[in-house]
Design a protein around this motif. Sequence first.
Motif, short mmCIF file in Angstrom:
data_model
loop_
_atom_site.label_atom_id
_atom_site.label_comp_id
_atom_site.label_asym_id
_atom_site.label_seq_id
_atom_site.Cartn_x
_atom_site.Cartn_y
_atom_site.Cartn_z
N THR A 261 0.78 -1.27 -0.14
CA THR A 261 0.04 -0.34 0.06
C THR A 261 0.81 1.03 0.10
OG1 THR A 261 -1.78 -1.23 1.25
CG2 THR A 261 -1.89 1.21 0.99
N VAL A 262 0.94 1.90 -1.00
CA VAL A 262 1.78 3.16 -1.50
C VAL A 262 1.11 4.53 -1.29
CG1 VAL A 262 3.50 4.08 -2.86
CG2 VAL A 262 3.31 1.50 -2.36
N ASP A 263 1.50 5.51 -0.78
CA ASP A 263 1.07 6.94 -0.84
C ASP A 263 1.86 7.63 -1.73
OD1 ASP A 263 -0.18 9.43 -0.81
OD2 ASP A 263 0.15 9.69 1.48
N CYS A 264 1.21 8.03 -3.08
CA CYS A 264 1.89 8.71 -4.22
C CYS A 264 1.23 9.98 -4.48
CB CYS A 264 2.09 7.88 -5.41
SG CYS A 264 2.65 6.35 -5.28
N ASN A 265 1.79 11.00 -3.85
CA ASN A 265 1.32 12.39 -4.08
C ASN A 265 -0.51 12.43 -3.74
OD1 ASN A 265 3.45 12.88 -5.41
ND2 ASN A 265 2.65 14.11 -6.98
N ASN A 266 -0.71 11.95 -2.24
CA ASN A 266 -1.67 11.81 -1.76
C ASN A 266 -2.92 10.99 -2.45
OD1 ASN A 266 -1.09 13.45 0.23
ND2 ASN A 266 -1.53 15.49 -0.83
N ILE A 267 -2.21 9.98 -3.36
CA ILE A 267 -3.30 8.74 -3.97
C ILE A 267 -2.60 7.60 -3.22
CG2 ILE A 267 -3.80 7.89 -6.09
CD1 ILE A 267 -3.36 10.39 -7.61
N VAL A 268 -3.57 6.86 -2.49
CA VAL A 268 -3.25 5.69 -1.84
C VAL A 268 -3.70 4.61 -2.96
CG1 VAL A 268 -3.56 4.33 0.04
CG2 VAL A 268 -3.30 7.14 0.39
N LEU A 269 -2.83 3.51 -3.28
CA LEU A 269 -3.30 2.56 -3.88
C LEU A 269 -2.32 1.12 -3.50
CD1 LEU A 269 -1.55 2.53 -7.55
CD2 LEU A 269 -1.05 4.38 -5.69
N ASP A 270 -2.90 0.12 -3.98
CA ASP A 270 -2.28 -0.96 -3.69
C ASP A 270 -1.27 -1.47 -4.89
OD1 ASP A 270 -3.20 -1.61 -1.20
OD2 ASP A 270 -4.96 -1.90 -1.87
N ILE A 271 -0.29 -1.92 -4.92
CA ILE A 271 0.69 -2.29 -5.70
C ILE A 271 1.16 -3.70 -5.54
CG2 ILE A 271 2.85 -1.72 -7.10
CD1 ILE A 271 2.71 1.10 -6.22
N CYS A 272 0.93 -4.72 -6.48
CA CYS A 272 1.62 -6.02 -6.46
C CYS A 272 2.70 -6.33 -7.22
CB CYS A 272 0.22 -6.85 -6.71
SG CYS A 272 1.04 -8.80 -6.71
N ILE A 273 3.71 -6.70 -6.56
CA ILE A 273 4.99 -7.12 -7.55
C ILE A 273 5.47 -8.43 -6.97
CG2 ILE A 273 6.48 -5.62 -5.68
CD1 ILE A 273 8.10 -4.68 -8.01
N ASN A 274 6.02 -9.04 -7.83
CA ASN A 274 7.01 -10.36 -7.53
C ASN A 274 8.05 -10.14 -6.69
OD1 ASN A 274 8.66 -12.94 -7.65
ND2 ASN A 274 6.98 -13.51 -9.52
N SER A 275 8.28 -10.77 -5.69
CA SER A 275 9.55 -10.76 -4.96
C SER A 275 10.95 -10.63 -5.64
CB SER A 275 9.71 -11.55 -3.52
OG SER A 275 9.81 -12.83 -4.02
N ALA A 276 10.92 -11.24 -6.64
CA ALA A 276 12.15 -11.42 -7.39
C ALA A 276 12.43 -10.23 -8.35
CB ALA A 276 12.17 -12.54 -8.20
N ASP A 277 11.27 -9.43 -8.31
CA ASP A 277 11.24 -8.19 -9.40
C ASP A 277 11.53 -6.81 -8.48
OD1 ASP A 277 11.05 -9.58 -11.58
OD2 ASP A 277 8.89 -9.33 -11.53
N LEU A 278 11.50 -7.13 -7.10
CA LEU A 278 11.81 -5.79 -6.07
C LEU A 278 13.11 -5.90 -5.47
CD1 LEU A 278 10.25 -3.48 -5.03
CD2 LEU A 278 9.66 -5.20 -3.13
N LEU A 279 13.82 -4.67 -5.83
CA LEU A 279 15.05 -4.60 -5.31
C LEU A 279 15.15 -3.84 -4.03
CD1 LEU A 279 18.23 -5.08 -5.90
CD2 LEU A 279 18.15 -2.71 -6.96
N GLY A 280 15.56 -4.48 -2.98
CA GLY A 280 15.71 -3.94 -1.59
C GLY A 280 14.45 -4.64 -0.75
N GLU A 281 14.62 -4.48 0.54
CA GLU A 281 13.83 -4.78 1.40
C GLU A 281 12.65 -4.01 1.84
OE1 GLU A 281 11.98 -7.70 3.89
OE2 GLU A 281 13.70 -7.99 2.52
N PRO A 282 11.27 -4.21 1.56
CA PRO A 282 10.20 -3.13 1.73
C PRO A 282 10.02 -3.13 3.30
CG PRO A 282 9.60 -5.22 0.95
CD PRO A 282 10.70 -5.29 0.80
#
Length: 291
Positions: A252-273
């Motif tokens: 769940t990410v707040d981008c410029n006051n727009i809150v949305l859910d983003i789904c991403i494969n763990s293999a495609d995400l660089l870094g630890e959320p």
Amino acid sequence: MHSYLRAIGFSNIKTKSQANILIDNAINNPTTRISTTISTNTSLVQISKDFGEGIGISIIGEYDDRDTLHIEHYFPYLIGENVTQEEEIHIEKHSNNESYSGICEDLNIGMSLIFYLYNIADFVRTKWLNQYAKEPTMVKLSALSIKGNVLFDVLEPPTISQTSKNTTNSRTNLIAAARAGDIDALESLTLDDMDTYTIISRRAKKEDILTIVKSYFMPCGIETELYSVMGTILNIKKISNTITNELVYNLTVDCNNIVLDICINSADLLGEPSLGRRFKGTIWLQGLVEL
């Protein structure tokens, strides 16, 4: 084959024959099936199959007068949980198949926001029954991503954070006034943009740009529903794909006051959320409109 299948945990699907096996699984064991009449002898059907909490694939097809299913297209999805209020949401049909895009003027980012409509069968039913009397105003935004990074947040004193919030609210009010034809508001926005450009240009000579720009939401490429975003992570869910056991993140990410859910494969995400850190990546925006 859909490019964003890997976002919901199907990174091993490389061919159409493999995708067809997945589609057959969804048709034979659906989570939901919605059918609605679109002509005298034809019914449109939307078949959705979950492969984890809130993630899955949806198939759009038609039943003819012989009750034979003709598959038109399919797409992966993530069902969003956060409702966004807009003034008006316009929905337009794509020319090549039975799919739709929603568009709204979002005052938080000051531009038109375009998303891929998830609940296609519900929308078609309201039109067929002549219940679509006015434009909807509520939508649950979600997105799929196949490439993203986790960044540290920018540490700011509480006073600066409050000032930034007040500035954002003031800008939102100015955008609303400018859309209504207020010339003074339009001039104020122009001057603010010039001042912002000057400040960023001066700071960029000594600072990293990601410490100056805390969040953004802007179009990416030539496809209308693709955006490049960066925002603060508010919540994290780990989801295991029930077929492949691949781990995917629902952020769940707040981008410029727009809150949305983003789904991403763990293999495609660089870094630890982590809560408070920032997500930066390219997304395919979807929306479930409340009709």
